[in-house]
Design an enzyme around this catalytic site. Structure first.
Site, mmCIF file in Angstrom:
data_model
loop_
_atom_site.group_PDB
_atom_site.id
_atom_site.type_symbol
_atom_site.label_atom_id
_atom_site.label_comp_id
_atom_site.label_asym_id
_atom_site.label_seq_id
_atom_site.Cartn_x
_atom_site.Cartn_y
_atom_site.Cartn_z
ATOM 1 N N GLU A 40 52.889 45.490 40.629
ATOM 2 C CA GLU A 40 54.092 44.660 40.776
ATOM 3 C C GLU A 40 55.047 44.906 39.617
ATOM 4 O OE1 GLU A 40 53.713 40.350 40.930
ATOM 5 O OE2 GLU A 40 55.775 40.168 41.648
ATOM 6 N N LYS B 195 34.429 32.373 45.224
ATOM 7 C CA LYS B 195 35.380 33.208 45.971
ATOM 8 C C LYS B 195 36.044 32.495 47.149
ATOM 9 C CE LYS B 195 33.088 37.396 44.379
ATOM 10 N NZ LYS B 195 32.380 38.622 44.669
HETATM 11 C C1 LIG Z 1 62.488 40.946 33.706
HETATM 12 C C2 LIG Z 1 62.838 39.977 32.585
HETATM 13 C C3 LIG Z 1 61.716 39.985 31.533
HETATM 14 C C4 LIG Z 1 64.132 40.377 31.936
HETATM 15 O O1 LIG Z 1 64.462 39.410 30.961
HETATM 16 P P1 LIG Z 1 65.803 39.517 30.051
HETATM 17 O O2 LIG Z 1 65.702 38.394 29.086
HETATM 18 O O3 LIG Z 1 66.987 39.618 30.920
HETATM 19 O O4 LIG Z 1 65.555 40.950 29.415
HETATM 20 P P2 LIG Z 1 65.891 41.598 28.029
HETATM 21 O O5 LIG Z 1 66.296 43.011 28.344
HETATM 22 O O6 LIG Z 1 66.812 40.748 27.210
HETATM 23 O O7 LIG Z 1 64.469 41.639 27.321
HETATM 24 C C5 LIG Z 1 63.810 40.459 26.874
HETATM 25 C C6 LIG Z 1 62.359 40.769 26.629
HETATM 26 O O8 LIG Z 1 61.685 40.965 27.900
HETATM 27 C C7 LIG Z 1 60.712 42.014 27.749
HETATM 28 N N1 LIG Z 1 61.100 43.150 28.637
HETATM 29 C C8 LIG Z 1 62.251 43.329 29.302
HETATM 30 N N2 LIG Z 1 62.221 44.450 30.062
HETATM 31 C C9 LIG Z 1 61.014 45.004 29.858
HETATM 32 C C10 LIG Z 1 60.367 46.157 30.383
HETATM 33 N N3 LIG Z 1 60.979 46.981 31.263
HETATM 34 N N4 LIG Z 1 59.124 46.420 29.974
HETATM 35 C C11 LIG Z 1 58.489 45.605 29.086
HETATM 36 N N5 LIG Z 1 59.059 44.483 28.567
HETATM 37 C C12 LIG Z 1 60.302 44.185 28.952
HETATM 38 C C13 LIG Z 1 60.706 42.390 26.278
HETATM 39 O O9 LIG Z 1 59.774 41.565 25.598
HETATM 40 C C14 LIG Z 1 62.106 42.055 25.863
HETATM 41 O O10 LIG Z 1 62.232 41.804 24.475
HETATM 42 P P3 LIG Z 1 62.428 43.053 23.444
HETATM 43 O O11 LIG Z 1 61.092 43.722 23.363
HETATM 44 O O12 LIG Z 1 63.458 43.965 24.046
HETATM 45 O O13 LIG Z 1 62.847 42.397 22.178
HETATM 46 C C15 LIG Z 1 63.020 38.509 33.123
HETATM 47 O O14 LIG Z 1 64.127 38.431 33.999
HETATM 48 C C16 LIG Z 1 61.818 37.943 33.816
HETATM 49 O O15 LIG Z 1 60.768 37.702 33.209
HETATM 50 N N6 LIG Z 1 61.931 37.640 35.116
HETATM 51 C C17 LIG Z 1 60.839 36.987 35.833
HETATM 52 C C18 LIG Z 1 60.016 38.000 36.535
HETATM 53 C C19 LIG Z 1 58.647 37.429 36.845
HETATM 54 O O16 LIG Z 1 58.114 36.559 36.164
HETATM 55 N N7 LIG Z 1 58.043 37.931 37.859
HETATM 56 C C20 LIG Z 1 56.686 37.508 38.125
HETATM 57 C C21 LIG Z 1 56.261 37.880 39.396
HETATM 58 S S1 LIG Z 1 56.966 36.796 40.602
HETATM 59 C C22 LIG Z 1 55.633 36.504 41.642
HETATM 60 O O17 LIG Z 1 54.818 37.389 41.802
HETATM 61 C C23 LIG Z 1 55.334 35.141 42.080
HETATM 62 C C24 LIG Z 1 56.348 34.171 42.696
HETATM 63 C C25 LIG Z 1 57.713 34.268 42.032
HETATM 64 O O18 LIG Z 1 56.485 34.404 44.096
HETATM 65 C C26 LIG Z 1 55.662 32.834 42.454
HETATM 66 C C27 LIG Z 1 56.538 31.626 42.701
HETATM 67 O O19 LIG Z 1 56.645 31.192 43.886
HETATM 68 O O20 LIG Z 1 57.079 31.095 41.731
HETATM 69 N N1 LIG Z 2 24.644 38.021 43.346
HETATM 70 C C1 LIG Z 2 25.716 37.415 43.822
HETATM 71 O O1 LIG Z 2 25.629 36.505 44.640
HETATM 72 C C2 LIG Z 2 27.061 37.814 43.339
HETATM 73 C C3 LIG Z 2 27.224 38.902 42.522
HETATM 74 N N2 LIG Z 2 28.473 39.234 42.051
HETATM 75 C C4 LIG Z 2 28.522 40.400 41.175
HETATM 76 O O2 LIG Z 2 27.716 40.070 40.049
HETATM 77 C C5 LIG Z 2 28.079 40.923 38.974
HETATM 78 C C6 LIG Z 2 28.132 40.102 37.722
HETATM 79 O O3 LIG Z 2 26.895 39.457 37.568
HETATM 80 P P1 LIG Z 2 26.315 39.278 36.110
HETATM 81 O O4 LIG Z 2 25.093 38.479 36.257
HETATM 82 O O5 LIG Z 2 27.384 38.787 35.197
HETATM 83 O O6 LIG Z 2 26.096 40.769 35.618
HETATM 84 P P2 LIG Z 2 24.851 41.785 35.744
HETATM 85 O O7 LIG Z 2 24.117 41.585 37.022
HETATM 86 O O8 LIG Z 2 25.413 43.102 35.440
HETATM 87 O O9 LIG Z 2 23.858 41.275 34.606
HETATM 88 C C7 LIG Z 2 24.239 41.110 33.292
HETATM 89 C C8 LIG Z 2 23.002 41.052 32.444
HETATM 90 O O10 LIG Z 2 23.328 41.541 31.147
HETATM 91 C C9 LIG Z 2 22.337 41.085 30.252
HETATM 92 N N3 LIG Z 2 22.999 40.774 28.965
HETATM 93 C C10 LIG Z 2 22.992 41.600 27.895
HETATM 94 N N4 LIG Z 2 23.700 41.060 26.882
HETATM 95 C C11 LIG Z 2 24.161 39.873 27.301
HETATM 96 C C12 LIG Z 2 24.963 38.866 26.716
HETATM 97 N N5 LIG Z 2 25.446 38.959 25.468
HETATM 98 N N6 LIG Z 2 25.269 37.774 27.444
HETATM 99 C C13 LIG Z 2 24.816 37.643 28.713
HETATM 100 N N7 LIG Z 2 24.038 38.556 29.317
HETATM 101 C C14 LIG Z 2 23.721 39.686 28.628
HETATM 102 C C15 LIG Z 2 21.691 39.844 30.891
HETATM 103 O O11 LIG Z 2 20.345 40.183 31.150
HETATM 104 P P3 LIG Z 2 19.195 39.074 31.143
HETATM 105 O O12 LIG Z 2 19.525 38.126 32.270
HETATM 106 O O13 LIG Z 2 17.955 39.867 31.416
HETATM 107 O O14 LIG Z 2 19.210 38.371 29.833
HETATM 108 C C16 LIG Z 2 22.486 39.668 32.174
HETATM 109 O O15 LIG Z 2 21.723 39.133 33.224
HETATM 110 C C17 LIG Z 2 29.417 41.532 39.329
HETATM 111 O O16 LIG Z 2 29.242 42.891 39.667
HETATM 112 C C18 LIG Z 2 29.847 40.744 40.546
HETATM 113 O O17 LIG Z 2 30.688 41.483 41.369
HETATM 114 C C19 LIG Z 2 29.573 38.476 42.339
HETATM 115 C C20 LIG Z 2 29.456 37.375 43.125
HETATM 116 C C21 LIG Z 2 28.215 37.000 43.757
#
Ligand SMILES: CC(C)(COP(=O)([O-])OP(=O)([O-])OC[C@H]1O[C@@H](n2cnc3c(N)ncnc32)[C@H](O)[C@@H]1OP(=O)([O-])[O-])[C@@H](O)C(=O)NCCC(=O)NCCSC(=O)C[C@@](C)(O)CC(=O)[O-]
Ligand SMILES: NC(=O)C1=CN([C@@H]2O[C@H](COP(=O)(O)OP(=O)(O)OC[C@H]3O[C@@H](n4cnc5c(N)ncnc54)[C@H](OP(=O)(O)O)[C@@H]3O)[C@@H](O)[C@H]2O)C=CC1
Length: 406
Positions: free
Chosen positions: A101, A230
Site C-alpha cells: 500500500e 483468527k
Molecule cells: C503522505 C503524507 C505523509 C504526506 O504528508 P505531508 O505532511 O504533506 O508531507 P511532507 O512532504 O511535508 O512530509 C512530512 C513527513 O512525512 C514523511 N514522508 C512524506 N513523504 C514520504 C515518503 N514518500 N516516504 C517516506 N516518508 C515520507 C516524512 O517523515 C516527512 O518528513 P521529512 O522526513 O521530510 O522531514 C500524509 O498526507 C499522510 O500521512 N496521509 C495519510 C495517508 C495514510 O495514513 N494512509 C494510510 C492508509 S489509509 C487506509 O488504508 C485505511 C483507511 C483510510 O481506509 C481507514 C479509514 O477508514 O480511516
Molecule cells: N497449533 C495451532 O493450533 C496453531 C499454530 N499456529 C502456528 O504456530 C506457530 C507458532 O507457534 P509457537 O508455539 O509460537 O512456535 P513453535 O511451534 O515454533 O515453538 C516455539 C518453541 O520455541 C521454544 N523456545 C525457545 N526459546 C524460547 C523462548 N525464549 N520463549 C519461548 N519459547 C522458546 C519453545 O520450546 P519448548 O516449548 O520446548 O520450551 C517453544 O515451544 C506459527 O507457525 C503459527 O502459524 C497458529 C495458529 C494455530
C-alpha cells in the site's frame, strides 16, 4: 543409485505414482519445489519463474510451508527512527514494514517524526497470555457444575500435565464457561518469547487427557472457538490475548500545526466522531482508524502469523486536546499475538526484520524480546493513527494516495 531428475519426477506425479506432497521423500526440498512449480506452471499456463527466485533454504522452511512451489516477495520499507521509552523496547529504532500500500510507510514515517519531535513515545505491555479453549460435552448442567468445580480444585494437576510438554510455557490459569451441556475451559499461558499457538495447543491437549481420565466430560474439540484464534471476537478485546499493549505520546500544539497541518482540537474531534462514534454505529470491534495497517506490515516484516492481524486490530485510539492546548494520543491494542522465536521468525528475511528492531530470538529475561516487539508495533500503530487522523483533518487523505499510492 542416482537421484531422480526433475523430468522423471514430473512424469511420476503425472502418472499418479508419486503425490505432489510426497516429492520431498524422493529429492531435496528445493528440487521438490521445482517439480511442483513446473507442474503447476504447465497445468495452469502461469509463468512461475519469478516465484522460483526465493532467498531462503527450502529445507529450512519445512516447518512453515507444505507443498512449497517458491516464495512471494513483498516490498519492505522503514519508518523512523523513532524514540521509544518502553518497558522492554528502548532507544531510537527504525520500524520495518512490508506492504504493497503506497503512502502507508510515508504516513507512519510522518507519525514517527512527529513523535520524535515531541520527545518520543512511551509504550508498555500491560497483560500477557496466550489462550486455547477446548470444548467438552457433559450430560447436563449438573455435570457441567461438577466439571467446573473439579477444574477449580485440580488446577495444579492440569498445570503439571500441561507444563510437562514445554520447558518455556507456564500455565497462568483456566477459566471455565458453561453453555448448556458444553463446557469450555479457557487455558491461558505465559509463552515467553514465542507467540505460542503450537506450544499451548500441545500443552492444552495434555491437560485435556487428564480431564477426560478424571471426570465424565468428553473432549469434543481441542479448540472450541472461545480461545479465540483468527476470528474477530469480543472475548479477546475484553480479556486480552497474546500481548495487551499501549503506546502514547503528548505532542506540543506547534508541532501538530507545523508538521501535521491541523490542530489538536481538530484531531481530537475527528477521533471521537470517526473512531468512537462511527465505529460504535458500525458495530466495529476496532475503535481506531487503521491499526491493522501497522500490525500487518510489521507482522509480514518480522515473521508473524498474518492471519492474527484479525486480533491485532482489536484496538482503541484516544485523542484529546490538553488543558495547555497540546495533543495527547494513545493506542491500546488488546490482543497482539507476537513472537521472536518459532513460527516464521527463523526465515532469513523475517529474522532480518527482527534484527532491525534488535529483538531476534529469546530475550533476557525470557519474554522480554516479544514484549519489545509488541511495544514497537504499538508505536508504529500510534504513528499511523496520528498521521491518518491529521491527513483527514487537513483533507490530504485522497491527494496523498493519489500522489504516492497509484
Ligand atoms: C503522505 C503524507 C505523509 C504526506 O504528508 P505531508 O505532511 O504533506 O508531507 P511532507 O512532504 O511535508 O512530509 C512530512 C513527513 O512525512 C514523511 N514522508 C512524506 N513523504 C514520504 C515518503 N514518500 N516516504 C517516506 N516518508 C515520507 C516524512 O517523515 C516527512 O518528513 P521529512 O522526513 O521530510 O522531514 C500524509 O498526507 C499522510 O500521512 N496521509 C495519510 C495517508 C495514510 O495514513 N494512509 C494510510 C492508509 S489509509 C487506509 O488504508 C485505511 C483507511 C483510510 O481506509 C481507514 C479509514 O477508514 O480511516
Ligand atoms: N497449533 C495451532 O493450533 C496453531 C499454530 N499456529 C502456528 O504456530 C506457530 C507458532 O507457534 P509457537 O508455539 O509460537 O512456535 P513453535 O511451534 O515454533 O515453538 C516455539 C518453541 O520455541 C521454544 N523456545 C525457545 N526459546 C524460547 C523462548 N525464549 N520463549 C519461548 N519459547 C522458546 C519453545 O520450546 P519448548 O516449548 O520446548 O520450551 C517453544 O515451544 C506459527 O507457525 C503459527 O502459524 C497458529 C495458529 C494455530
Amino acid at each position: 543409485m542416482t537421484d531422480p531428475t526433475v523430468e522423471d519426477l514430473l512424469e511420476r506425479v503425472r502418472e499418479g505414482d508419486v503425490r505432489l506432497h510426497e516429492l520431498d521423500d524422493h529429492v531435496d526440498a528445493g528440487t521438490a519445489a521445482t517439480v511442483r512449480r513446473r507442474l503447476v506452471a504447465d497445468e495452469s499456463g502461469a509463468d512461475l519463474d519469478v516465484v522460483g527466485e526465493y532467498a531462503f533454504d527450502a529445507a529450512a522452511a519445512d516447518p512453515n510451508i507444505d507443498n512449497m512451489i517458491g516464495g512471494v516477495q513483498v516490498p519492505l520499507g522503514v519508518a523512523g527512527p523513532v524514540a521509544v521509552d518502553g518497558g522492554a523496547f528502548d532507544g531510537d529504532r527504525y520500524l520495518p514494514m512490508a506492504t504493497t500500500e503506497g503512502a502507508l510507510v510515508a504516513s507512519v514515517n510522518r507519525g514517527c517524526s512527529v513523535i520524535d519531535a515531541a520527545g518520543g513515545a512511551t509504550a508498555r505491555v500491560t497483560k500477557s497470555g496466550m489462550t486455547r479453549a477446548p470444548v467438552f460435552r457433559v450430560a447436563d448442567v449438573a455435570e457441567a457444575e461438577a466439571l467446573v468445580e473439579w477444574v477449580r480444585d485440580n488446577e495444579d494437576r492440569l498445570r503439571e500435565a500441561a507444563e510437562s510438554t514445554t520447558s518455556h510455557g507456564e500455565l497462568l490459569g483456566v477459566t471455565p464457561y458453561v453453555v448448556g451441556n458444553n463446557v469450555y475451559l479457557r487455558f491461558r499461558f505465559d509463552t515467553k518469547d514465542a507467540m505460542g499457538m503450537n506450544m499451548v495447543t500441545i500443552a492444552t491437549g495434555e491437560a485435556c487427557d487428564v480431564v477426560e481420565a478424571e471426570t465424565d466430560a468428553e473432549l469434543v474439540a481441542l479448540s472450541g472457538n472461545l480461545c479465540s484464534d483468527k476470528k474477530p471476537a469480543a472475548v479477546n478485546a475484553v480479556e486480552g490475548r497474546g500481548r495487551s499493549v499501549t503506546a502514547d505520546v503528548e505532542i506540543p500544539r506547534e508541532v501538530v500545526e507545523e508538521r501535521l497541518h491541523t490542530t489538536p482540537v481538530a484531531i481530537a474531534e475527528i477521533n471521537t466522531r470517526k473512531n468512537h462514534v462511527g465505529s460504535a454505529k458500525a458495530g466495529s470491534l476496532g475503535f481506531n482508524a487503521h491499526v491493522a495497517n501497522a500490525v500487518a506490515a510489521m507482522f509480514l516484516a518480522t515473521g508473524q502469523d498474518a492471519a492474527q492481524v484479525v486480533e491485532g486490530s482489536n484496538a482503541i485510539t484516544t485523542a484529546e486536546a490538553t488543558a495547555d492546548g497540546d495533543l495527547y494520543v494513545s493506542v491500546s491494542i488488546a490482543s497482539l499475538e507476537v513472537g521472536t522465536v518459532g513460527g516464521g521468525t527463523k526465515l532469513p528475511t523475517q529474522a532480518a526484520g527482527l534484527d532491525v528492531l534488535g529483538v531476534r530470538g529469546g530475550g533476557d529475561p525470557a519474554g522480554s524480546n516479544a514484549d519489545a516487539l509488541a511495544e514497537a508495533i504499538a508505536v508504529g500503530a500510534l504513528a499511523g493513527e496520528l498521521s491518518l487522523l491529521a491527513a483527514l483533518g487537513s483533507r490530504h487523505l485522497a491527494s496523498a494516495h493519489a500522489d504516492l499510492g497509484r
